[in-house]
Design a protein around this motif. Structure first.
Motif, PDB file in Angstrom:
ATOM      1  N   THR A   2       0.838  -1.190   0.000  1.00 22.36           N
ATOM      2  CA  THR A   2       0.000   0.000   0.000  1.00 22.36           C
ATOM      3  C   THR A   2       0.876   1.245   0.000  1.00 22.36           C
ATOM      4  N   SER A   3       0.238   2.400  -0.154  1.00 25.40           N
ATOM      5  CA  SER A   3       0.999   3.639  -0.151  1.00 25.40           C
ATOM      6  C   SER A   3       1.496   3.996   1.248  1.00 25.40           C
ATOM      7  N   LEU A   4       1.091   3.232   2.269  1.00 28.47           N
ATOM      8  CA  LEU A   4       1.690   3.439   3.584  1.00 28.47           C
ATOM      9  C   LEU A   4       3.189   3.188   3.524  1.00 28.47           C
ATOM     10  N   PHE A   5       3.601   2.268   2.661  1.00 33.30           N
ATOM     11  CA  PHE A   5       5.034   2.015   2.477  1.00 33.30           C
ATOM     12  C   PHE A   5       5.718   3.270   1.959  1.00 33.30           C
ATOM     13  N   GLU A   6       5.098   3.934   0.993  1.00 29.16           N
ATOM     14  CA  GLU A   6       5.672   5.141   0.437  1.00 29.16           C
ATOM     15  C   GLU A   6       5.719   6.256   1.477  1.00 29.16           C
ATOM     16  N   THR A   7       4.712   6.313   2.335  1.00 23.68           N
ATOM     17  CA  THR A   7       4.649   7.370   3.337  1.00 23.68           C
ATOM     18  C   THR A   7       5.709   7.201   4.411  1.00 23.68           C
ATOM     19  N   PHE A   8       5.844   5.988   4.927  1.00 25.66           N
ATOM     20  CA  PHE A   8       6.723   5.768   6.070  1.00 25.66           C
ATOM     21  C   PHE A   8       8.052   5.105   5.724  1.00 25.66           C
ATOM     22  N   GLY A   9       8.173   4.600   4.503  1.00 25.76           N
ATOM     23  CA  GLY A   9       9.450   4.039   4.069  1.00 25.76           C
ATOM     24  C   GLY A   9       9.755   2.665   4.604  1.00 25.76           C
ATOM     25  N   VAL A  10       8.759   1.987   5.135  1.00 30.92           N
ATOM     26  CA  VAL A  10       8.936   0.613   5.615  1.00 30.92           C
ATOM     27  C   VAL A  10       7.768  -0.222   5.111  1.00 30.92           C
ATOM     28  N   PRO A  11       7.979  -1.511   4.805  1.00 33.31           N
ATOM     29  CA  PRO A  11       6.896  -2.331   4.254  1.00 33.31           C
ATOM     30  C   PRO A  11       5.809  -2.673   5.256  1.00 33.31           C
ATOM     31  N   ASP A  12       6.125  -2.602   6.536  1.00 35.29           N
ATOM     32  CA  ASP A  12       5.161  -2.974   7.575  1.00 35.29           C
ATOM     33  C   ASP A  12       5.207  -1.957   8.718  1.00 35.29           C
ATOM     34  N   PRO A  13       4.612  -0.777   8.512  1.00 36.98           N
ATOM     35  CA  PRO A  13       4.625   0.262   9.542  1.00 36.98           C
ATOM     36  C   PRO A  13       4.010  -0.233  10.846  1.00 36.98           C
ATOM     37  N   ALA A  34      -4.325  -3.369  10.023  1.00 36.95           N
ATOM     38  CA  ALA A  34      -3.719  -4.689   9.822  1.00 36.95           C
ATOM     39  C   ALA A  34      -3.908  -5.148   8.389  1.00 36.95           C
ATOM     40  N   SER A  35      -5.072  -4.880   7.813  1.00 35.24           N
ATOM     41  CA  SER A  35      -5.325  -5.279   6.421  1.00 35.24           C
ATOM     42  C   SER A  35      -4.423  -4.538   5.453  1.00 35.24           C
ATOM     43  N   LEU A  36      -3.880  -3.395   5.887  1.00 33.27           N
ATOM     44  CA  LEU A  36      -2.956  -2.620   5.057  1.00 33.27           C
ATOM     45  C   LEU A  36      -1.505  -3.012   5.292  1.00 33.27           C
ATOM     46  N   GLY A  37      -1.289  -3.992   6.173  1.00 33.56           N
ATOM     47  CA  GLY A  37       0.058  -4.491   6.401  1.00 33.56           C
ATOM     48  C   GLY A  37       0.760  -3.925   7.610  1.00 33.56           C
ATOM     49  N   CYS A  38       0.039  -3.232   8.482  1.00 34.56           N
ATOM     50  CA  CYS A  38       0.670  -2.653   9.668  1.00 34.56           C
ATOM     51  C   CYS A  38       0.862  -3.696  10.762  1.00 34.56           C
ATOM     52  N   ARG A  39       2.016  -3.658  11.403  1.00 42.01           N
ATOM     53  CA  ARG A  39       2.185  -4.348  12.679  1.00 42.01           C
ATOM     54  C   ARG A  39       1.465  -3.524  13.738  1.00 42.01           C
TER      55      ARG A  39
END
Length: 268
Positions: A2-13, A34-39
């Motif tokens: 997801t674009s959360l990776f682009e925002t925070f620079g990690v694959p699993d914020p 969690a569905s977006l890949g966050c720990r």
């Protein structure tokens, strides 16, 4: 990805969501992140068993690291401890959602000073302390982080029997803007925003008749869902040019005067 990776620079914020044990809005936000890949770090006070169950489900569904933190937010040191536990376990903190809150109807004549203080301690001060502690961690990260407070659409149009609750939520809006200014000076990548939910999760005790009236009080003609708030959280996390805003997620309830409630004008 997801674009959360682009925002925070990690694959699993990493996200901490307070008040995410019970089946309320906080839990829906946690599930969506969690569905977006966050720990995740879930938080509960009295609903720890429920939080543990949700954590187990999320681990199985998304193969993510999920922990449960516990504590009463009106106890000294608990707010900072939740953030520290999260940072120590994951080594970082990208998202904080201050979702924990208390509310119950109390007639004005029955409101006590102790009740007022408890509302502020949990709804306002604990959110401030969590945000400040999270900001200290985010300040050390290249891309900062996103802090999201939960306010209330009705702070501008308060209803009866919540005279102790609304001041504590109104303060959250001012606090959001102040923290956005303060924390941006530590790291330009730290953003602090607020969501003001409208009718998105009605109590089971609400009658069908009243539920219908609430639905008609919105421009969209229906009651919202916790998922509507969760999507707003995603937006505020992903959009790195939004900072210091209070976003109503209320179906237009805050601006709508239903038929029979409009004030006419005599234009002569």
């Amino acid at each position: 990805m997801t674009s959360l990776f682009e925002t925070f620079g990690v694959p699993d914020p990493v996200a901490l969501v307070t008040g995410s044990g019970a089946p309320r809005v906080g839990r829906a936000i946690a599930r969506h992140l969690a569905s977006l890949g966050c720990r995740l770090a879930l938080h509960a006070n009295t609903s720890v068993d429920q939080a543990q169950q949700v954590a187990d489900e999320l681990r199985q569904q998304h193969a993510l690291d999920v922990i449960v933190t516990q504590g009463a937010l009106d106890d000294d040191g608990v707010a900072e401890s939740l953030v520290d536990q999260t940072g120590d376990h994951f080594g970082r903190l990208d998202i904080l959602v201050n979702s924990a809150a208390i509310w119950r109807p109390t007639p004005l004549a029955d409101v006590t000073a102790a009740e007022m203080r408890r509302y502020f301690e949990i709804n306002t001060i604990a959110s401030f302390l969590c945000a400040r502690a999270a900001g200290m961690i985010m300040a050390k990260q290249d891309r900062g982080g996103s802090i999201i407070n939960i306010g209330d659409w009705a702070t501008g149009r308060p209803y009866l029997d919540h005279a102790a609750y609304f001041p504590s939520k109104g303060a959250v809006e001012v606090m959001t803007r102040s923290l956005a200014v303060e924390l941006s000076q530590l790291n330009r990548g730290i953003r602090v925003n607020c969501i003001q939910p409208g009718p998105v999760l009605l109590d089971d005790s609400v009658s069908d008749n009243k539920r219908g009236k609430i639905a008609e009080s919105t421009l969209v003609g229906r009651v919202g869902t916790p998922q509507n708030v969760a999507h707003a959280v995603q937006f505020l996390c992903e959009n790195d040019f939004v900072n210091g805003v209070c976003l109503p997620v209320d179906g237009g309830r805050g601006i709508y005067a239903p038929d029979g409630m409009q004030v006419g004008m005599n234009t002569g």
